[in-house]
Design a protein around this motif. Structure first.
Motif, PDB file in Angstrom:
ATOM      1  N   ASN A  19       0.818  -1.212   0.000  1.00  0.00           N
ATOM      2  CA  ASN A  19       0.000   0.000   0.000  1.00  0.00           C
ATOM      3  C   ASN A  19       0.856   1.269   0.000  1.00  0.00           C
ATOM      4  OD1 ASN A  19      -2.464   1.360  -0.087  1.00  0.00           O
ATOM      5  ND2 ASN A  19      -2.538   1.575   2.150  1.00  0.00           N
ATOM      6  N   LEU A  20       1.939   1.239  -0.795  1.00  0.00           N
ATOM      7  CA  LEU A  20       2.825   2.397  -0.905  1.00  0.00           C
ATOM      8  C   LEU A  20       2.387   3.218  -2.106  1.00  0.00           C
ATOM      9  CD1 LEU A  20       6.255   0.680  -0.162  1.00  0.00           C
ATOM     10  CD2 LEU A  20       4.847   2.030   1.395  1.00  0.00           C
ATOM     11  N   SER A  21       1.353   4.003  -1.942  1.00  0.00           N
ATOM     12  CA  SER A  21       0.752   4.694  -3.081  1.00  0.00           C
ATOM     13  C   SER A  21       1.656   5.779  -3.657  1.00  0.00           C
ATOM     14  CB  SER A  21      -0.587   5.312  -2.673  1.00  0.00           C
ATOM     15  OG  SER A  21      -0.399   6.198  -1.591  1.00  0.00           O
ATOM     16  N   ALA A  22       2.537   6.354  -2.827  1.00  0.00           N
ATOM     17  CA  ALA A  22       3.376   7.457  -3.310  1.00  0.00           C
ATOM     18  C   ALA A  22       4.753   6.981  -3.754  1.00  0.00           C
ATOM     19  CB  ALA A  22       3.535   8.502  -2.213  1.00  0.00           C
ATOM     20  N   TYR A  23       4.967   5.658  -3.746  1.00  0.00           N
ATOM     21  CA  TYR A  23       6.311   5.147  -4.050  1.00  0.00           C
ATOM     22  C   TYR A  23       6.639   5.310  -5.532  1.00  0.00           C
ATOM     23  CZ  TYR A  23      10.212   1.919  -4.571  1.00  0.00           C
ATOM     24  OH  TYR A  23      11.428   1.367  -4.863  1.00  0.00           O
ATOM     25  N   SER A  24       7.860   5.718  -5.828  1.00  0.00           N
ATOM     26  CA  SER A  24       8.354   5.784  -7.201  1.00  0.00           C
ATOM     27  C   SER A  24       9.777   5.263  -7.229  1.00  0.00           C
ATOM     28  CB  SER A  24       8.318   7.217  -7.744  1.00  0.00           C
ATOM     29  OG  SER A  24       8.821   7.255  -9.068  1.00  0.00           O
ATOM     30  N   SER A  25       9.983   4.170  -7.935  1.00  0.00           N
ATOM     31  CA  SER A  25      11.301   3.550  -7.988  1.00  0.00           C
ATOM     32  C   SER A  25      12.211   4.299  -8.942  1.00  0.00           C
ATOM     33  CB  SER A  25      11.172   2.098  -8.453  1.00  0.00           C
ATOM     34  OG  SER A  25      12.444   1.577  -8.763  1.00  0.00           O
ATOM     35  N   ARG A  26      13.498   4.360  -8.586  1.00  0.00           N
ATOM     36  CA  ARG A  26      14.498   4.916  -9.497  1.00  0.00           C
ATOM     37  C   ARG A  26      15.645   3.933  -9.689  1.00  0.00           C
ATOM     38  NH1 ARG A  26      13.139   8.859 -12.637  1.00  0.00           N
ATOM     39  NH2 ARG A  26      15.256   9.672 -12.675  1.00  0.00           N
ATOM     40  N   HIS A  27      15.483   2.707  -9.237  1.00  0.00           N
ATOM     41  CA  HIS A  27      16.647   1.828  -9.288  1.00  0.00           C
ATOM     42  C   HIS A  27      16.914   1.263 -10.680  1.00  0.00           C
ATOM     43  CE1 HIS A  27      13.872  -1.729  -8.647  1.00  0.00           C
ATOM     44  NE2 HIS A  27      14.727  -2.267  -9.472  1.00  0.00           N
ATOM     45  N   PHE A  28      16.079   1.596 -11.661  1.00  0.00           N
ATOM     46  CA  PHE A  28      16.368   1.216 -13.032  1.00  0.00           C
ATOM     47  C   PHE A  28      17.247   2.260 -13.725  1.00  0.00           C
ATOM     48  CE2 PHE A  28      12.172  -0.802 -12.187  1.00  0.00           C
ATOM     49  CZ  PHE A  28      12.618  -2.113 -12.184  1.00  0.00           C
ATOM     50  N   TRP A  29      17.553   3.338 -13.029  1.00  0.00           N
ATOM     51  CA  TRP A  29      18.381   4.408 -13.569  1.00  0.00           C
ATOM     52  C   TRP A  29      19.691   4.501 -12.786  1.00  0.00           C
ATOM     53  CZ3 TRP A  29      16.102   7.451 -17.481  1.00  0.00           C
ATOM     54  CH2 TRP A  29      14.709   7.331 -17.608  1.00  0.00           C
ATOM     55  N   PHE A  30      20.681   5.148 -13.382  1.00  0.00           N
ATOM     56  CA  PHE A  30      21.893   5.520 -12.658  1.00  0.00           C
ATOM     57  C   PHE A  30      21.800   7.004 -12.326  1.00  0.00           C
ATOM     58  CE2 PHE A  30      23.623   1.753 -14.736  1.00  0.00           C
ATOM     59  CZ  PHE A  30      24.417   1.218 -13.741  1.00  0.00           C
ATOM     60  N   ASP A  31      21.372   7.327 -11.115  1.00  0.00           N
ATOM     61  CA  ASP A  31      21.289   8.731 -10.690  1.00  0.00           C
ATOM     62  C   ASP A  31      20.568   9.599 -11.715  1.00  0.00           C
ATOM     63  OD1 ASP A  31      22.689   8.161  -8.355  1.00  0.00           O
ATOM     64  OD2 ASP A  31      24.617   8.422  -9.351  1.00  0.00           O
ATOM     65  N   GLY A  32      19.512   9.052 -12.296  1.00  0.00           N
ATOM     66  CA  GLY A  32      18.719   9.827 -13.242  1.00  0.00           C
ATOM     67  C   GLY A  32      19.265   9.846 -14.653  1.00  0.00           C
ATOM     68  N   PHE A  33      20.413   9.204 -14.896  1.00  0.00           N
ATOM     69  CA  PHE A  33      20.981   9.180 -16.245  1.00  0.00           C
ATOM     70  C   PHE A  33      21.561   7.795 -16.494  1.00  0.00           C
ATOM     71  CE2 PHE A  33      24.465   9.541 -19.273  1.00  0.00           C
ATOM     72  CZ  PHE A  33      23.841  10.219 -20.315  1.00  0.00           C
ATOM     73  N   GLY A  34      21.199   7.214 -17.647  1.00  0.00           N
ATOM     74  CA  GLY A  34      21.699   5.884 -17.951  1.00  0.00           C
ATOM     75  C   GLY A  34      20.775   4.805 -17.435  1.00  0.00           C
ATOM     76  N   PHE A  35      21.111   3.565 -17.765  1.00  0.00           N
ATOM     77  CA  PHE A  35      20.166   2.484 -17.544  1.00  0.00           C
ATOM     78  C   PHE A  35      20.834   1.285 -16.870  1.00  0.00           C
ATOM     79  CE2 PHE A  35      18.953   4.927 -21.274  1.00  0.00           C
ATOM     80  CZ  PHE A  35      17.677   5.334 -20.922  1.00  0.00           C
ATOM     81  N   GLN A  36      20.093   0.669 -15.961  1.00  0.00           N
ATOM     82  CA  GLN A  36      20.552  -0.519 -15.266  1.00  0.00           C
ATOM     83  C   GLN A  36      20.330  -1.762 -16.114  1.00  0.00           C
ATOM     84  OE1 GLN A  36      22.147  -0.605 -12.444  1.00  0.00           O
ATOM     85  NE2 GLN A  36      21.494   1.037 -11.081  1.00  0.00           N
ATOM     86  N   VAL A  37      20.879  -2.881 -15.646  1.00  0.00           N
ATOM     87  CA  VAL A  37      20.871  -4.107 -16.438  1.00  0.00           C
ATOM     88  C   VAL A  37      19.454  -4.609 -16.703  1.00  0.00           C
ATOM     89  CG1 VAL A  37      21.116  -5.599 -14.404  1.00  0.00           C
ATOM     90  CG2 VAL A  37      21.902  -6.402 -16.654  1.00  0.00           C
ATOM     91  N   GLU A  38      18.508  -4.370 -15.783  1.00  0.00           N
ATOM     92  CA  GLU A  38      17.148  -4.850 -16.001  1.00  0.00           C
ATOM     93  C   GLU A  38      16.534  -4.255 -17.268  1.00  0.00           C
ATOM     94  OE1 GLU A  38      17.779  -4.813 -11.502  1.00  0.00           O
ATOM     95  OE2 GLU A  38      18.201  -3.482 -13.186  1.00  0.00           O
ATOM     96  N   VAL A  39      16.920  -3.020 -17.588  1.00  0.00           N
ATOM     97  CA  VAL A  39      16.396  -2.366 -18.782  1.00  0.00           C
ATOM     98  C   VAL A  39      16.941  -3.046 -20.037  1.00  0.00           C
ATOM     99  CG1 VAL A  39      16.260  -0.177 -20.041  1.00  0.00           C
ATOM    100  CG2 VAL A  39      16.176  -0.190 -17.536  1.00  0.00           C
ATOM    101  N   LEU A  40      18.233  -3.378 -20.038  1.00  0.00           N
ATOM    102  CA  LEU A  40      18.823  -4.065 -21.188  1.00  0.00           C
ATOM    103  C   LEU A  40      18.232  -5.464 -21.344  1.00  0.00           C
ATOM    104  CD1 LEU A  40      20.872  -1.733 -20.470  1.00  0.00           C
ATOM    105  CD2 LEU A  40      22.604  -3.149 -21.589  1.00  0.00           C
ATOM    106  N   GLN A  41      18.010  -6.136 -20.218  1.00  0.00           N
ATOM    107  CA  GLN A  41      17.404  -7.470 -20.286  1.00  0.00           C
ATOM    108  C   GLN A  41      16.031  -7.409 -20.932  1.00  0.00           C
ATOM    109  OE1 GLN A  41      17.767  -8.328 -16.070  1.00  0.00           O
ATOM    110  NE2 GLN A  41      19.334  -9.878 -16.436  1.00  0.00           N
ATOM    111  N   GLU A  42      15.239  -6.422 -20.537  1.00  0.00           N
ATOM    112  CA  GLU A  42      13.902  -6.278 -21.101  1.00  0.00           C
ATOM    113  C   GLU A  42      13.975  -5.930 -22.586  1.00  0.00           C
ATOM    114  OE1 GLU A  42       9.708  -6.339 -20.803  1.00  0.00           O
ATOM    115  OE2 GLU A  42      11.249  -6.949 -19.353  1.00  0.00           O
ATOM    116  N   ALA A  43      14.897  -5.061 -22.959  1.00  0.00           N
ATOM    117  CA  ALA A  43      15.028  -4.644 -24.357  1.00  0.00           C
ATOM    118  C   ALA A  43      15.373  -5.811 -25.267  1.00  0.00           C
ATOM    119  CB  ALA A  43      16.094  -3.554 -24.468  1.00  0.00           C
TER     120      ALA A  43
END
Length: 212
Positions: free
Chosen positions: A62-86
């Protein structure tokens, strides 16, 4: 591996001259040997993954205000999960090749076709793959791919890991040149149906640097 001479190989390589494009984009395009992804494609995938994670957390905690950023590197660039999905569109999987993992010693690099590498704690991706039976590193910080002799690949990977890179083994059939998968539609809005990009920065077919 100093020195340079044109081996005559037809290789697709992108350079990151002004650092405006995340290196993950160049890494994926080198892996697929064509301008198949742009930054907007990976951003769309990142937003999709973030939304999916946020909905899961809302349901479970029930974390309605939660927003994840762990798919990014400090707001720039992409983590491995993004490449896996691509890469799912191409039926390509990437799995980590950990240092001191006994499984690594069982890998026959003559039977493998590619690896991608991430410098730890930085948005810095590079691709090491085989083209026409020869191994090359496609580092977007260099003007041309660098030839890696086949016998040297295990030691080369070890050296990257010692320098702080995480190495991922690429599993799946790779084409020699960038071609969209059969039935792939143009203009997808989730980043997984990426048409070739016209006018991509720093692209070209080049001859690789030879090893001494």
């Amino acid at each position: 591996m100093a020195g340079s001479s044109n081996r005559g190989a037809k290789l697709y390589h992108e350079t990151r001259r002004d650092r405006s494009t995340p290196s993950a984009v160049h890494c994926l395009n080198a892996l697929l040997q064509g301008p198949l992804f742009g930054e907007s494609d990976l951003t769309a995938i990142t937003i999709k993954l973030d939304r999916k994670e946020r909905l899961n957390l809302q349901r479970e905690f029930n974390l309605s205000a939660y927003s994840s950023r762990h798919f990014w590197f400090d707001g720039f660039g992409f983590q491995v999960e993004v490449l896996q999905e691509a890469l799912k569109t191409w039926d390509i999987q990437i799995t980590p090749l950990h240092p001191r993992n006994a499984r690594k010693s069982l890998i026959d690099f003559e039977q493998e076709s590619a690896l991608i590498c991430l410098r730890d704690y930085k948005e810095d991706w590079t691709c090491v793959r085989k083209v026409d039976g020869e191994w090359y590193e496609f580092d977007c910080h260099h003007e041309a791919p660098e030839h890696v002799p086949g016998f040297y690949v295990p030691a080369y990977i070890d050296s990257l890991e010692r320098l702080g890179w995480t190495v991922y083994l690429v599993q799946g059939k790779l084409l020699e040149t960038g071609v969209k998968p059969a039935g792939q539609a143009r203009g997808g809005d989730d980043g997984t149906r990426s048409p070739p990009k016209d006018g991509a920065e720093g692209i070209g077919t080049v001859g690789a640097r030879d090893a001494m």
